[in-house]
Design an enzyme around this catalytic site. Structure first.
Site, PDB file in Angstrom:
ATOM      1  N   ASP A   1       0.837  -1.204   0.000  1.00 24.39           N
ATOM      2  CA  ASP A   1       0.000   0.000   0.000  1.00 24.39           C
ATOM      3  C   ASP A   1       0.869   1.250   0.000  1.00 24.39           C
ATOM      4  O   ASP A   1       0.456   2.315   0.475  1.00 24.39           O
ATOM      5  CB  ASP A   1      -0.919  -0.014   1.235  1.00 24.39           C
ATOM      6  CG  ASP A   1      -2.025   1.015   1.128  1.00 24.39           C
ATOM      7  OD1 ASP A   1      -2.577   1.424   2.177  1.00 24.39           O
ATOM      8  OD2 ASP A   1      -2.338   1.451  -0.011  1.00 24.39           O
TER       9      ASP A   1
ATOM     10  N   ASP B   1      -3.166  -3.019  -2.542  1.00 29.03           N
ATOM     11  CA  ASP B   1      -4.214  -1.990  -2.611  1.00 29.03           C
ATOM     12  C   ASP B   1      -4.002  -1.150  -3.879  1.00 29.03           C
ATOM     13  O   ASP B   1      -2.910  -1.090  -4.436  1.00 29.03           O
ATOM     14  CB  ASP B   1      -4.139  -1.084  -1.367  1.00 29.03           C
ATOM     15  CG  ASP B   1      -5.342  -0.138  -1.280  1.00 29.03           C
ATOM     16  OD1 ASP B   1      -5.209   0.934  -0.671  1.00 29.03           O
ATOM     17  OD2 ASP B   1      -6.404  -0.467  -1.858  1.00 29.03           O
ATOM     18  N   ASN B   2      -5.068  -0.479  -4.333  1.00 30.21           N
ATOM     19  CA  ASN B   2      -4.995   0.543  -5.396  1.00 30.21           C
ATOM     20  C   ASN B   2      -4.555   0.040  -6.767  1.00 30.21           C
ATOM     21  O   ASN B   2      -3.934   0.797  -7.528  1.00 30.21           O
ATOM     22  CB  ASN B   2      -4.031   1.673  -4.985  1.00 30.21           C
ATOM     23  CG  ASN B   2      -4.333   2.203  -3.621  1.00 30.21           C
ATOM     24  OD1 ASN B   2      -3.514   2.104  -2.708  1.00 30.21           O
ATOM     25  ND2 ASN B   2      -5.519   2.764  -3.462  1.00 30.21           N
TER      26      ASN B   2
ATOM     27  N   LYS C   1       3.037   3.489  -5.621  1.00 30.63           N
ATOM     28  CA  LYS C   1       2.507   2.489  -6.564  1.00 30.63           C
ATOM     29  C   LYS C   1       3.587   2.000  -7.524  1.00 30.63           C
ATOM     30  O   LYS C   1       3.534   0.886  -7.994  1.00 30.63           O
ATOM     31  CB  LYS C   1       1.311   3.078  -7.311  1.00 30.63           C
ATOM     32  CG  LYS C   1       0.240   3.649  -6.360  1.00 30.63           C
ATOM     33  CD  LYS C   1      -0.036   2.758  -5.156  1.00 30.63           C
ATOM     34  CE  LYS C   1      -0.724   3.484  -4.022  1.00 30.63           C
ATOM     35  NZ  LYS C   1      -0.698   2.717  -2.737  1.00 30.63           N
TER      36      LYS C   1
ATOM     37  N   GLU D   1     -11.300   4.277  -1.485  1.00 31.80           N
ATOM     38  CA  GLU D   1     -11.759   4.592  -0.130  1.00 31.80           C
ATOM     39  C   GLU D   1     -12.626   5.859  -0.097  1.00 31.80           C
ATOM     40  O   GLU D   1     -12.286   6.878  -0.669  1.00 31.80           O
ATOM     41  CB  GLU D   1     -10.569   4.756   0.845  1.00 31.80           C
ATOM     42  CG  GLU D   1      -9.443   5.624   0.376  1.00 31.80           C
ATOM     43  CD  GLU D   1      -8.356   4.844  -0.334  1.00 31.80           C
ATOM     44  OE1 GLU D   1      -8.641   3.779  -0.901  1.00 31.80           O
ATOM     45  OE2 GLU D   1      -7.212   5.305  -0.358  1.00 31.80           O
TER      46      GLU D   1
HETATM   47  O1  LIG Z   1       2.524   9.045  -0.362  1.00 33.34           O
HETATM   48  C1  LIG Z   1       3.221   8.152   0.065  1.00 33.34           C
HETATM   49  N1  LIG Z   1       2.770   6.945   0.419  1.00 33.34           N
HETATM   50  C2  LIG Z   1       1.393   6.677   0.323  1.00 33.34           C
HETATM   51  C3  LIG Z   1       1.215   5.636  -0.765  1.00 33.34           C
HETATM   52  N2  LIG Z   1      -0.223   5.509  -1.026  1.00 33.34           N
HETATM   53  C4  LIG Z   1      -0.768   6.255  -1.968  1.00 33.34           C
HETATM   54  O2  LIG Z   1      -0.104   7.042  -2.619  1.00 33.34           O
HETATM   55  C5  LIG Z   1      -2.244   6.171  -2.171  1.00 33.34           C
HETATM   56  C6  LIG Z   1      -2.874   7.146  -2.952  1.00 33.34           C
HETATM   57  C7  LIG Z   1      -4.265   7.108  -3.144  1.00 33.34           C
HETATM   58  C8  LIG Z   1      -4.924   8.129  -3.969  1.00 33.34           C
HETATM   59  C9  LIG Z   1      -5.987   7.775  -4.796  1.00 33.34           C
HETATM   60  C10 LIG Z   1      -6.627   8.739  -5.566  1.00 33.34           C
HETATM   61  C11 LIG Z   1      -6.192  10.049  -5.519  1.00 33.34           C
HETATM   62  F1  LIG Z   1      -6.827  10.993  -6.263  1.00 33.34           F
HETATM   63  C12 LIG Z   1      -5.118  10.407  -4.691  1.00 33.34           C
HETATM   64  C13 LIG Z   1      -4.482   9.453  -3.924  1.00 33.34           C
HETATM   65  C14 LIG Z   1      -5.029   6.091  -2.555  1.00 33.34           C
HETATM   66  C15 LIG Z   1      -4.394   5.124  -1.776  1.00 33.34           C
HETATM   67  O3  LIG Z   1      -5.116   4.123  -1.185  1.00 33.34           O
HETATM   68  C16 LIG Z   1      -3.013   5.137  -1.593  1.00 33.34           C
HETATM   69  O4  LIG Z   1      -2.452   4.133  -0.853  1.00 33.34           O
HETATM   70  C17 LIG Z   1       4.638   8.345   0.238  1.00 33.34           C
HETATM   71  C18 LIG Z   1       5.134   9.609   0.414  1.00 33.34           C
HETATM   72  C19 LIG Z   1       6.474   9.732   0.560  1.00 33.34           C
HETATM   73  O5  LIG Z   1       7.066  10.889   0.777  1.00 33.34           O
HETATM   74  N3  LIG Z   1       7.257   8.621   0.524  1.00 33.34           N
HETATM   75  C20 LIG Z   1       6.681   7.430   0.346  1.00 33.34           C
HETATM   76  N4  LIG Z   1       5.399   7.248   0.217  1.00 33.34           N
HETATM   77 MG   LIG Z   2      -3.883   2.532  -0.583  1.00 30.30          MG
END
Ligand SMILES: O=C(NCCNC(=O)c1cc(-c2ccc(F)cc2)cc(O)c1O)c1cc(O)ncn1
Ligand SMILES: [Mg+2]
Length: 214
Positions: A141, A169-170, A144, A199
């Site tokens: 999760d 997920d996603n 991506k 979600e």
């Molecule tokens: O943002 C970091 N991790 C979250 C990964 N998860 C996601 O990006 C994520 C995004 C979405 C999502 C879906 C639609 C939309 F319009 C915007 C976002 C949904 C989800 O369910 C996720 O799980 C991150 C930052 C960083 O600095 N270093 C390492 N990781």
């Molecule tokens: Mg997610």
């Protein structure tokens, strides 16, 4: 900014959830994200699919990639048998800080180890640092574009065994096309798609469950 939002999510947990009651923590986050501010937790609809996979696998050793605020970490840990453990990797220190407090509020610190840093660096150290042999369940999760490289890294580091379950997920939104193509076409996986929604929205999304065949 993202950090102020996640801080408000933590305050909603401390205000509305009962200390030591994981399910009330899950409920408080879902209510906050539906009524106040959307956040990228796996959420209640996909969360039920996650629950059913965890209950079916009954894992002793779980790896979560992408802790965020600890919503899915708490959800998974609340279903684990007594000695089972989760190692959850989070790159972003602000998220990790919030997650530790959410996990503490749920009273699940003993089952969960939050590890900060890049998944690509930590996965090769799992055996020596945490005494892990293989994982029974991996929940993907995080970023991506890291799903596929990290899955290959888990294979190469011998952290998957015959029957290990990967749950991602996603896979539709934001989408992980290269990962999907790999697990659906590789002879080393048996893959299944669980259709759901992003979600707290009506947009399509889903979870991909893949069994490593060894
Ligand atoms: O943002 C970091 N991790 C979250 C990964 N998860 C996601 O990006 C994520 C995004 C979405 C999502 C879906 C639609 C939309 F319009 C915007 C976002 C949904 C989800 O369910 C996720 O799980 C991150 C930052 C960083 O600095 N270093 C390492 N990781
Ligand atoms: Mg997610």
């Amino acid at each position: 900014n993202y950090y102020r939002d996640v801080n408000r999510l933590l305050h909603a947990v401390q205000k509305n959830a009962t200390k030591g009651d994981p399910r009330s923590v899950v409920k408080a986050i879902d209510n906050f994200c539906r009524q106040k501010e959307w956040a990228m937790n796996v959420g209640d609809e996909k969360g039920c699919i996650l629950d059913s996979v965890v209950s079916e696998v009954n894992p002793v050793t779980v790896l979560e990639l992408g802790t965020y605020c600890g919503y899915s970490t708490v959800r998974i840990a609340s279903l684990l048998p007594p000695r089972a453990k989760i190692i959850t990797l989070e790159f972003n220190p602000d998220y990790a800080k919030i997650a530790r407090q959410v996990i503490a509020w749920a009273g699940l610190e003993d089952k969960i180890q939050v590890v900060e840093g890049p998944s690509g660096e930590w996965i090769p150290k799992m055996k020596e640092q945490f005494g892990v042999k293989t994982f029974d369940l991996v929940f993907l999760d995080h970023w991506k574009d890291r799903y596929l490289p990290d899955t290959k890294l888990l294979e190469d580091c011998g952290l998957l065994r015959k029957g290990t379950i990967l749950l991602a997920d996603n896979v539709i939104c934001p989408g992980t096309p290269d990962y999907l193509e790999y697990v659906r076409n590789s002879p080393r996986y048996k893959s299944q798609y669980f259709k759901s929604h992003l979600e707290y929205t009506k947009a399509e999304d889903g979870l991909e469950k893949s069994v490593f065949l060894g």
